[in-house]
Design a protein around this motif. Structure first.
Motif, PDB file in Angstrom:
ATOM      1  N   ILE A   9     -85.718   0.266  -7.868  1.00 57.80           N
ATOM      2  CA  ILE A   9     -84.645   0.904  -7.108  1.00 57.80           C
ATOM      3  C   ILE A   9     -85.048   2.317  -6.685  1.00 57.80           C
ATOM      4  N   TYR A  10     -85.659   3.059  -7.585  1.00 56.43           N
ATOM      5  CA  TYR A  10     -86.024   4.442  -7.284  1.00 56.43           C
ATOM      6  C   TYR A  10     -86.959   4.530  -6.077  1.00 56.43           C
ATOM      7  N   PHE A  11     -87.914   3.635  -6.006  1.00 60.98           N
ATOM      8  CA  PHE A  11     -88.917   3.723  -4.951  1.00 60.98           C
ATOM      9  C   PHE A  11     -88.571   2.937  -3.683  1.00 60.98           C
ATOM     10  N   PHE A  12     -87.796   1.854  -3.794  1.00 61.66           N
ATOM     11  CA  PHE A  12     -87.698   0.944  -2.654  1.00 61.66           C
ATOM     12  C   PHE A  12     -86.303   0.754  -2.062  1.00 61.66           C
ATOM     13  N   LEU A  13     -85.257   1.246  -2.698  1.00 60.44           N
ATOM     14  CA  LEU A  13     -83.926   1.080  -2.112  1.00 60.44           C
ATOM     15  C   LEU A  13     -83.440   2.399  -1.535  1.00 60.44           C
ATOM     16  N   PRO A  14     -83.223   2.471  -0.223  1.00 60.37           N
ATOM     17  CA  PRO A  14     -82.678   3.701   0.370  1.00 60.37           C
ATOM     18  C   PRO A  14     -81.177   3.805   0.089  1.00 60.37           C
ATOM     19  N   GLU A  15     -80.636   4.998   0.227  1.00 59.03           N
ATOM     20  CA  GLU A  15     -79.196   5.187   0.052  1.00 59.03           C
ATOM     21  C   GLU A  15     -78.459   4.658   1.284  1.00 59.03           C
ATOM     22  N   THR A  16     -77.388   3.914   1.069  1.00 60.89           N
ATOM     23  CA  THR A  16     -76.655   3.291   2.185  1.00 60.89           C
ATOM     24  C   THR A  16     -75.208   3.754   2.265  1.00 60.89           C
ATOM     25  N   LYS A  17     -74.788   4.677   1.425  1.00 63.55           N
ATOM     26  CA  LYS A  17     -73.385   5.091   1.465  1.00 63.55           C
ATOM     27  C   LYS A  17     -73.083   5.814   2.782  1.00 63.55           C
ATOM     28  N   GLY A  18     -71.866   5.595   3.283  1.00 59.75           N
ATOM     29  CA  GLY A  18     -71.408   6.300   4.474  1.00 59.75           C
ATOM     30  C   GLY A  18     -72.036   5.859   5.776  1.00 59.75           C
ATOM     31  N   MET A  19     -72.817   4.791   5.774  1.00 60.07           N
ATOM     32  CA  MET A  19     -73.461   4.317   6.995  1.00 60.07           C
ATOM     33  C   MET A  19     -72.689   3.119   7.547  1.00 60.07           C
ATOM     34  N   PRO A  20     -72.232   3.169   8.816  1.00 61.62           N
ATOM     35  CA  PRO A  20     -71.558   2.003   9.396  1.00 61.62           C
ATOM     36  C   PRO A  20     -72.428   0.760   9.292  1.00 61.62           C
ATOM     37  N   ILE A  21     -71.807  -0.371   9.013  1.00 66.29           N
ATOM     38  CA  ILE A  21     -72.562  -1.583   8.716  1.00 66.29           C
ATOM     39  C   ILE A  21     -73.430  -2.024   9.892  1.00 66.29           C
ATOM     40  N   GLU A  22     -72.974  -1.786  11.121  1.00 70.85           N
ATOM     41  CA  GLU A  22     -73.765  -2.187  12.287  1.00 70.85           C
ATOM     42  C   GLU A  22     -74.823  -1.148  12.659  1.00 70.85           C
ATOM     43  N   GLU A  23     -74.878  -0.036  11.947  1.00 68.84           N
ATOM     44  CA  GLU A  23     -75.878   0.994  12.198  1.00 68.84           C
ATOM     45  C   GLU A  23     -76.843   1.134  11.020  1.00 68.84           C
ATOM     46  N   MET A  24     -76.840   0.138  10.125  1.00 64.60           N
ATOM     47  CA  MET A  24     -77.592   0.232   8.879  1.00 64.60           C
ATOM     48  C   MET A  24     -79.106   0.270   9.090  1.00 64.60           C
ATOM     49  N   SER A  25     -79.579  -0.178  10.255  1.00 64.00           N
ATOM     50  CA  SER A  25     -81.023  -0.250  10.479  1.00 64.00           C
ATOM     51  C   SER A  25     -81.709   1.107  10.358  1.00 64.00           C
ATOM     52  N   ILE A  26     -80.942   2.188  10.566  1.00 68.57           N
ATOM     53  CA  ILE A  26     -81.551   3.522  10.532  1.00 68.57           C
ATOM     54  C   ILE A  26     -82.114   3.858   9.155  1.00 68.57           C
ATOM     55  N   VAL A  27     -81.469   3.353   8.089  1.00 71.55           N
ATOM     56  CA  VAL A  27     -81.953   3.696   6.749  1.00 71.55           C
ATOM     57  C   VAL A  27     -83.279   3.015   6.447  1.00 71.55           C
ATOM     58  N   TRP A  28     -83.519   1.873   7.089  1.00 68.21           N
ATOM     59  CA  TRP A  28     -84.787   1.165   6.880  1.00 68.21           C
ATOM     60  C   TRP A  28     -85.882   1.752   7.757  1.00 68.21           C
ATOM     61  N   LYS A  29     -85.537   2.134   8.971  1.00 61.36           N
ATOM     62  CA  LYS A  29     -86.535   2.696   9.873  1.00 61.36           C
ATOM     63  C   LYS A  29     -87.164   3.964   9.327  1.00 61.36           C
ATOM     64  N   ASN A  30     -86.404   4.714   8.547  1.00 60.60           N
ATOM     65  CA  ASN A  30     -86.879   6.006   8.068  1.00 60.60           C
ATOM     66  C   ASN A  30     -87.225   6.013   6.586  1.00 60.60           C
ATOM     67  N   HIS A  31     -87.339   4.821   6.002  1.00 60.34           N
ATOM     68  CA  HIS A  31     -87.756   4.716   4.613  1.00 60.34           C
ATOM     69  C   HIS A  31     -89.278   4.829   4.539  1.00 60.34           C
ATOM     70  N   TRP A  32     -89.781   5.491   3.513  1.00 61.08           N
ATOM     71  CA  TRP A  32     -91.221   5.766   3.412  1.00 61.08           C
ATOM     72  C   TRP A  32     -92.066   4.496   3.383  1.00 61.08           C
ATOM     73  N   PHE A  33     -91.523   3.406   2.847  1.00 56.78           N
ATOM     74  CA  PHE A  33     -92.295   2.167   2.743  1.00 56.78           C
ATOM     75  C   PHE A  33     -91.868   1.148   3.778  1.00 56.78           C
ATOM     76  N   TRP A  34     -90.552   0.875   3.892  1.00 57.51           N
ATOM     77  CA  TRP A  34     -90.088  -0.191   4.774  1.00 57.51           C
ATOM     78  C   TRP A  34     -90.207   0.170   6.252  1.00 57.51           C
ATOM     79  N   GLY A  35     -90.272   1.475   6.545  1.00 61.63           N
ATOM     80  CA  GLY A  35     -90.377   1.889   7.937  1.00 61.63           C
ATOM     81  C   GLY A  35     -91.597   1.327   8.643  1.00 61.63           C
ATOM     82  N   ARG A  36     -92.658   1.050   7.894  1.00 66.87           N
ATOM     83  CA  ARG A  36     -93.890   0.545   8.516  1.00 66.87           C
ATOM     84  C   ARG A  36     -93.731  -0.882   9.038  1.00 66.87           C
ATOM     85  N   PHE A  37     -92.697  -1.589   8.578  1.00 63.64           N
ATOM     86  CA  PHE A  37     -92.482  -2.966   9.012  1.00 63.64           C
ATOM     87  C   PHE A  37     -91.563  -3.053  10.229  1.00 63.64           C
ATOM     88  N   ILE A  38     -91.021  -1.911  10.651  1.00 63.60           N
ATOM     89  CA  ILE A  38     -90.073  -1.896  11.764  1.00 63.60           C
ATOM     90  C   ILE A  38     -90.668  -1.095  12.898  1.00 63.60           C
TER      91      ILE A  38
END
Length: 521
Positions: A472-501
């Motif tokens: 969880i510490y390394f791979f789950l970004p924080e998702t609180k307060g993010m509209p459900i249809e705009e959730m992609s932003i948290v993955w795009k800017n994650h240090w690891f998952w961003g490389r897949f998008i």
């Protein structure tokens, strides 16, 4: 502005949808969350019933002889029976199979219909179990209960995530987990009193499952459909009407248009199951598998399924073991309220990590306590004193509290809110299926593992608690307060998952400058 965390950037977005937490949406979410009662009631009832002498005598006489006649001196192995565990675990393999079908029903016919089907199946299983004359009837009843749980667990978290205003999505979604904990507590209380009725008290315990089933049946008939589901099925006029009623305002065009845009994008996906394997959904698929897997390997269902058996194993009398289960069930409910209060205030990650650490410590302490009392042989080293029982129950309650405000509710909340609409039903089906499969595995092998690993079983779960907290510490970004249809932003800017998008070049530049992407300005 984004903030850096262990999980990457957490964006304070500027694209906000107007709307209030209306009494209508609050009541709607509470009614829908009652679907958790059927799951919770079943978790709580099975362990208590299998500790009742009259039930064991009628259906599992070999276990009854070992338990009541003390033909087994090894406390770790006295309940070891694959047939007993099959009674408990059949439900979860059935729920796994049902969740695969429920995905299609939820997507094409709506969340409400899936909940209705789940209620009817669960009610049928409860009736068969209450009238059971042999083990075969018990297993058939448990399978029907499992089909009901599969449909309900597929649809209710999605329903709540789509109905709730994004600022309150975490708290409203966790009402589902609160219902599960209430179901467990009610089942534990009923087991305590019904156990006093010789010969047929267990029938009342099993038959009581019809009550939460009827609640979800009635609820699914009166609830409105979610705007997302209506748009997905082409009912735009009804969707915008429902959205206005849900948000309590007339000006919902911005949110509605985003929902329509997401729906149109999802319709271009002909094979959502195959789509899950695409590179850009790598993070979603990983979370759909890892979170429910880890949730079950916290060891919580060892406590919830088999608490009465576990307490009897370590020296409690029958009524005392059932009362200890009531106590742990009460702590479970109260601690879930902590999560409802804090999930949208403190965030998901901190609750995940704190809960994991707390459970890790408790599992290690419980292993030490049980090891000192029973050693490797499984024979009591001395009489069980009251102080020992109190300390053991205290640490188990502390463990249950940690789960109830972290991995319990968040294991359902986070997967339900992170999936884009085009893969939402399929991904939620994966989430439920993985959860049910490993629930089945843990339920089926626990008593055998206890017999062979002895107190080391609790260290086994402690290892996974350490592993999942690191994950969880390394791979789950924080998702609180993010509209459900705009959730992609948290993955795009994650240090690891961003490389897949695939990022827009301007978005990348903005992120490096510490600013949100342009579409949030």
């Amino acid at each position: 502005m984004p903030m850096q965390s262990g999980g990457g950037f957490v964006f304070q977005h500027e694209k906000e949808y107007p709307g209030n937490l209306t009494p209508f949406v609050l009541v709607t979410c509470i009614v829908a969350a009652m679907g958790g009662l059927i799951f919770g009631y079943d978790i709580g009832i099975s362990g208590g019933v299998t500790s009742m002498p009259s039930f064991l005598k009628d259906f599992f006489p070999s276990v009854y002889k070992k338990e009541e006649l003390n033909t087994s001196t090894n406390q770790y192995c006295k309940f070891d029976s694959q047939i007993v565990t099959l009674f408990t675990s059949t439900l979860y393999i059935a729920a796994l199979l049902a969740s695969l079908v429920a995905s299609t029903v939820t997507r094409k016919l709506g969340r409400r219909l899936s909940m209705l089907v789940g209620g009817f199946l669960f009610c049928s299983g409860a009736i068969i179990n209450a009238l059971a004359q042999n083990v075969a009837m018990l297993i058939i009843g448990r399978a029907l209960l499992g089909f009901g749980v599969g449909f309900a667990n597929q649809s209710v978290p999605l329903y709540l995530a789509e109905m709730a205003p994004y600022k309150y999505r975490g708290a409203l979604n966790i009402i589902f987990q609160l219902s599960i904990t209430i179901g467990i507590l009610v089942a534990n209380v009923l087991n305590y009193f019904f156990a006093m009725i010789d010969n047929w008290g267990w029938r009342l315990s099993l038959g009581g499952a019809t009550i939460p089933a009827i609640i979800i049946i009635i609820g699914s008939l009166v609830l409105p459909d979610t705007p997302n589901s209506l748009i997905e099925r082409g009912m735009h006029d009804k969707a915008i009407s429902n959205l206005r009623k849900i948000r309590g305002i007339e000006q919902v065009d911005k949110e509605f248009n985003d929902l329509v845009e997401a729906s149109e994008a999802s319709k271009k996906v002909n094979h959502p199951w195959r789509n899950l394997l695409q590179r850009r959904y790598r993070s979603h698929l990983t979370m759909a598998i890892a979170i429910p897997f880890f949730q079950q390997f916290t060891g919580i269902n060892v406590i919830m399924f088999y608490a009465p058996i576990l307490f009897k194993t370590i020296g409690f009398q029958n009524n005392a073991s059932l009362m200890s289960s009531v106590i742990t069930g009460a702590f479970n409910v109260l601690a879930t309220l902590v999560s409802i209060y804090g999930v949208d205030k403190w965030g998901r990650r901190i609750l995940f990590i704190e809960g994991g650490i707390q459970m890790f410590v408790c599992q290690v302490v419980v292993a030490i306590l049980i090891g000192l009392k029973f050693r490797v042989s499984g024979n009591l080293s001395s009489q069980v004193h009251q102080w020992y029982a109190i300390v053991l129950v205290l640490f188990i309650c502390t463990y249950v509290c940690a789960f109830a405000w972290s991995w319990g509710p968040l294991g359902w909340l986070v997967p339900s809110e992170i999936f884009p609409l085009e893969i939402r039903s399929a991904a939620q089906s994966i989430n439920v299926s993985v959860n049910m499969f490993f629930t089945f595995v843990v339920a089926q092998v626990f008593l055998t593992m206890l017999c062979h690993l002895k107190f080391g079983l609790f260290l086994f779960f402690a290892f996974f608690l350490f592993l999942m907290s690191v994950f969880i510490y390394f791979f789950l970004p924080e998702t609180k307060g993010m509209p459900i249809e705009e959730m992609s932003i948290v993955w795009k800017n994650h240090w690891f998952w961003g490389r897949f998008i695939t990022h827009n070049d301007d978005d990348l530049k903005m992120a490096k400058m510490g600013q949100p992407p342009k579409r949030f300005h």
